[in-house]
Scaffold this motif. Structure first.
Motif, PDB file in Angstrom:
ATOM      1  N   PRO A 142       0.810  -1.220   0.000  1.00  0.00           N
ATOM      2  CA  PRO A 142       0.000   0.000   0.000  1.00  0.00           C
ATOM      3  C   PRO A 142       0.839   1.264   0.000  1.00  0.00           C
ATOM      4  O   PRO A 142       1.890   1.324   0.625  1.00  0.00           O
ATOM      5  CB  PRO A 142      -0.802  -0.124   1.295  1.00  0.00           C
ATOM      6  CG  PRO A 142       0.017  -0.992   2.178  1.00  0.00           C
ATOM      7  CD  PRO A 142       0.698  -1.965   1.267  1.00  0.00           C
ATOM      8  N   ARG A 143       0.326   2.288  -0.696  1.00  0.00           N
ATOM      9  CA  ARG A 143       1.012   3.571  -0.748  1.00  0.00           C
ATOM     10  C   ARG A 143       0.098   4.755  -0.429  1.00  0.00           C
ATOM     11  O   ARG A 143       0.540   5.734   0.131  1.00  0.00           O
ATOM     12  CB  ARG A 143       1.677   3.771  -2.128  1.00  0.00           C
ATOM     13  CG  ARG A 143       2.986   2.991  -2.291  1.00  0.00           C
ATOM     14  CD  ARG A 143       4.023   3.467  -1.305  1.00  0.00           C
ATOM     15  NE  ARG A 143       5.280   2.752  -1.355  1.00  0.00           N
ATOM     16  CZ  ARG A 143       5.595   1.722  -0.583  1.00  0.00           C
ATOM     17  NH1 ARG A 143       4.717   1.251   0.292  1.00  0.00           N
ATOM     18  NH2 ARG A 143       6.759   1.145  -0.657  1.00  0.00           N
ATOM     19  N   ASN A 144      -1.199   4.676  -0.764  1.00  0.00           N
ATOM     20  CA  ASN A 144      -2.066   5.804  -0.430  1.00  0.00           C
ATOM     21  C   ASN A 144      -2.642   5.638   0.991  1.00  0.00           C
ATOM     22  O   ASN A 144      -2.520   4.578   1.616  1.00  0.00           O
ATOM     23  CB  ASN A 144      -3.178   5.990  -1.464  1.00  0.00           C
ATOM     24  CG  ASN A 144      -4.166   4.837  -1.505  1.00  0.00           C
ATOM     25  OD1 ASN A 144      -4.578   4.322  -0.475  1.00  0.00           O
ATOM     26  ND2 ASN A 144      -4.559   4.426  -2.706  1.00  0.00           N
ATOM     27  N   PHE A 145      -3.287   6.691   1.489  1.00  0.00           N
ATOM     28  CA  PHE A 145      -3.756   6.695   2.879  1.00  0.00           C
ATOM     29  C   PHE A 145      -4.756   5.578   3.153  1.00  0.00           C
ATOM     30  O   PHE A 145      -4.665   4.864   4.149  1.00  0.00           O
ATOM     31  CB  PHE A 145      -4.390   8.053   3.207  1.00  0.00           C
ATOM     32  CG  PHE A 145      -5.031   8.088   4.566  1.00  0.00           C
ATOM     33  CD1 PHE A 145      -4.262   8.254   5.709  1.00  0.00           C
ATOM     34  CD2 PHE A 145      -6.407   7.926   4.704  1.00  0.00           C
ATOM     35  CE1 PHE A 145      -4.848   8.261   6.978  1.00  0.00           C
ATOM     36  CE2 PHE A 145      -7.000   7.934   5.971  1.00  0.00           C
ATOM     37  CZ  PHE A 145      -6.221   8.103   7.102  1.00  0.00           C
ATOM     38  N   PHE A 146      -5.733   5.408   2.250  1.00  0.00           N
ATOM     39  CA  PHE A 146      -6.762   4.394   2.459  1.00  0.00           C
ATOM     40  C   PHE A 146      -6.148   2.997   2.552  1.00  0.00           C
ATOM     41  O   PHE A 146      -6.486   2.211   3.446  1.00  0.00           O
ATOM     42  CB  PHE A 146      -7.786   4.434   1.316  1.00  0.00           C
ATOM     43  CG  PHE A 146      -8.779   3.310   1.359  1.00  0.00           C
ATOM     44  CD1 PHE A 146      -9.825   3.330   2.275  1.00  0.00           C
ATOM     45  CD2 PHE A 146      -8.654   2.210   0.505  1.00  0.00           C
ATOM     46  CE1 PHE A 146     -10.747   2.277   2.331  1.00  0.00           C
ATOM     47  CE2 PHE A 146      -9.573   1.168   0.558  1.00  0.00           C
ATOM     48  CZ  PHE A 146     -10.610   1.207   1.465  1.00  0.00           C
ATOM     49  N   ASN A 147      -5.231   2.694   1.632  1.00  0.00           N
ATOM     50  CA  ASN A 147      -4.630   1.355   1.615  1.00  0.00           C
ATOM     51  C   ASN A 147      -3.736   1.110   2.828  1.00  0.00           C
ATOM     52  O   ASN A 147      -3.697   0.004   3.372  1.00  0.00           O
ATOM     53  CB  ASN A 147      -3.833   1.144   0.332  1.00  0.00           C
ATOM     54  CG  ASN A 147      -4.733   1.072  -0.876  1.00  0.00           C
ATOM     55  OD1 ASN A 147      -5.919   0.824  -0.740  1.00  0.00           O
ATOM     56  ND2 ASN A 147      -4.193   1.318  -2.052  1.00  0.00           N
ATOM     57  N   ARG A 148      -2.993   2.143   3.231  1.00  0.00           N
ATOM     58  CA  ARG A 148      -2.163   1.996   4.429  1.00  0.00           C
ATOM     59  C   ARG A 148      -3.016   1.707   5.661  1.00  0.00           C
ATOM     60  O   ARG A 148      -2.703   0.842   6.474  1.00  0.00           O
ATOM     61  CB  ARG A 148      -1.332   3.266   4.657  1.00  0.00           C
ATOM     62  CG  ARG A 148      -0.145   3.419   3.714  1.00  0.00           C
ATOM     63  CD  ARG A 148       0.544   4.754   3.960  1.00  0.00           C
ATOM     64  NE  ARG A 148       1.664   4.966   3.071  1.00  0.00           N
ATOM     65  CZ  ARG A 148       2.910   4.582   3.326  1.00  0.00           C
ATOM     66  NH1 ARG A 148       3.178   3.950   4.452  1.00  0.00           N
ATOM     67  NH2 ARG A 148       3.867   4.820   2.447  1.00  0.00           N
ATOM     68  N   PHE A 149      -4.123   2.449   5.777  1.00  0.00           N
ATOM     69  CA  PHE A 149      -5.015   2.242   6.909  1.00  0.00           C
ATOM     70  C   PHE A 149      -5.627   0.845   6.864  1.00  0.00           C
ATOM     71  O   PHE A 149      -5.696   0.147   7.884  1.00  0.00           O
ATOM     72  CB  PHE A 149      -6.124   3.300   6.892  1.00  0.00           C
ATOM     73  CG  PHE A 149      -7.123   3.144   8.008  1.00  0.00           C
ATOM     74  CD1 PHE A 149      -6.785   3.491   9.308  1.00  0.00           C
ATOM     75  CD2 PHE A 149      -8.391   2.633   7.757  1.00  0.00           C
ATOM     76  CE1 PHE A 149      -7.702   3.336  10.357  1.00  0.00           C
ATOM     77  CE2 PHE A 149      -9.308   2.474   8.786  1.00  0.00           C
ATOM     78  CZ  PHE A 149      -8.966   2.827  10.092  1.00  0.00           C
ATOM     79  N   PHE A 150      -6.044   0.418   5.661  1.00  0.00           N
ATOM     80  CA  PHE A 150      -6.670  -0.894   5.526  1.00  0.00           C
ATOM     81  C   PHE A 150      -5.702  -2.014   5.886  1.00  0.00           C
ATOM     82  O   PHE A 150      -6.024  -2.898   6.694  1.00  0.00           O
ATOM     83  CB  PHE A 150      -7.190  -1.080   4.096  1.00  0.00           C
ATOM     84  CG  PHE A 150      -7.794  -2.430   3.846  1.00  0.00           C
ATOM     85  CD1 PHE A 150      -9.095  -2.708   4.228  1.00  0.00           C
ATOM     86  CD2 PHE A 150      -7.056  -3.444   3.237  1.00  0.00           C
ATOM     87  CE1 PHE A 150      -9.661  -3.961   4.019  1.00  0.00           C
ATOM     88  CE2 PHE A 150      -7.613  -4.693   3.022  1.00  0.00           C
ATOM     89  CZ  PHE A 150      -8.910  -4.960   3.413  1.00  0.00           C
TER      90      PHE A 150
END
Length: 219
Positions: A142-150
């Motif tokens: 993950p690189r964007n905020f949503f993916n990092r959080f997920f």
């Protein structure tokens, strides 16, 4: 590890993705159909054969179709599915086929499980005919905020828990989350593929980038 979870693999794939994985495979196959890809098919790291089934349903019956996976247990659960692909236990790093044996290679959620993504790309390149396609559907780092959080907050909590409840193999689903975090970001994977001779045809996110489908062509 994959032998141990093979019985519940399809059910958990569909459940954990809220059945999005089915839609992602359909989208991959529609893209290949638009490009008139076909002929000889290898579903590599193909598990129980869902990708090969979808390919045949959408693109059409291949003249040659192989379902290849390292796990014999996964291949056992491909039996009875409506496909012409023949299951073969094999190593994606040392494939037992001649150069240019296939026109399309599918790789659904298998590239990050290889010991070396570069070597896996090289083997796929070797096996493809000139102009052939490699379709990779994968969870990338993950690189964007949503993916990092997920992947760093939500996935470590619910994926191993559900895996443990339905398969009794919590460690396998802890591995799933960690394998995503350790893998390449999609942009780095695409750059690596270019160094191996592929042309990057398209990179498309699935469900806000939880997964990506990457279409590569041998040039």
């Amino acid at each position: 590890m994959f032998d141990e979870i093979a019985k519940n693999y399809d059910f958990l794939n569909h459940t954990l993705s809220c059945f999005q994985d089915i839609l992602w495979r359909k989208a991959c196959c529609r893209e290949l159909k638009k490009r008139e890809a076909g002929g000889r098919l290898l579903d590599l790291c193909g598990g129980t054969g869902d990708f090969a089934v979808e390919f045949e349903r959408i693109v059409g019956k291949p003249s040659l179709a192989i379902l290849g996976d390292f796990s014999f247990g996964m291949l056992e659960y491909s039996r009875g599915k409506k496909m012409t692909a023949k299951p073969i236990q094999l190593d994606a790093m040392q494939l037992p086929f001649l150069d240019s044996s296939f026109d399309v290679i599918l790789n659904g959620f298998g590239m990050r499980n290889l010991p070396d993504a570069a070597g896996g790309l090289e083997e796929s390149f070797r096996l493809l005919s000139s102009g052939g396609y490699l379709m990779v559907l994968e969870f990338f780092s993950p690189r964007n905020f949503f993916n990092r959080f997920f992947y760093k907050r939500l996935a470590p909590l619910f994926i191993p828990l559900l895996g443990s409840i339905f398969s009794g193999k919590r460690s396998a689903y802890e591995y799933l989350v960690q394998s995503v975090l350790r893998f390449l970001p999609v942009a780095d994977f695409a750059s690596l593929a270019e160094t191996k001779g592929f042309r990057v045809v398209s990179i498309k996110p699935c469900f806000w980038g939880v997964a990506f489908r990457v279409l590569l062509q041998k040039v």
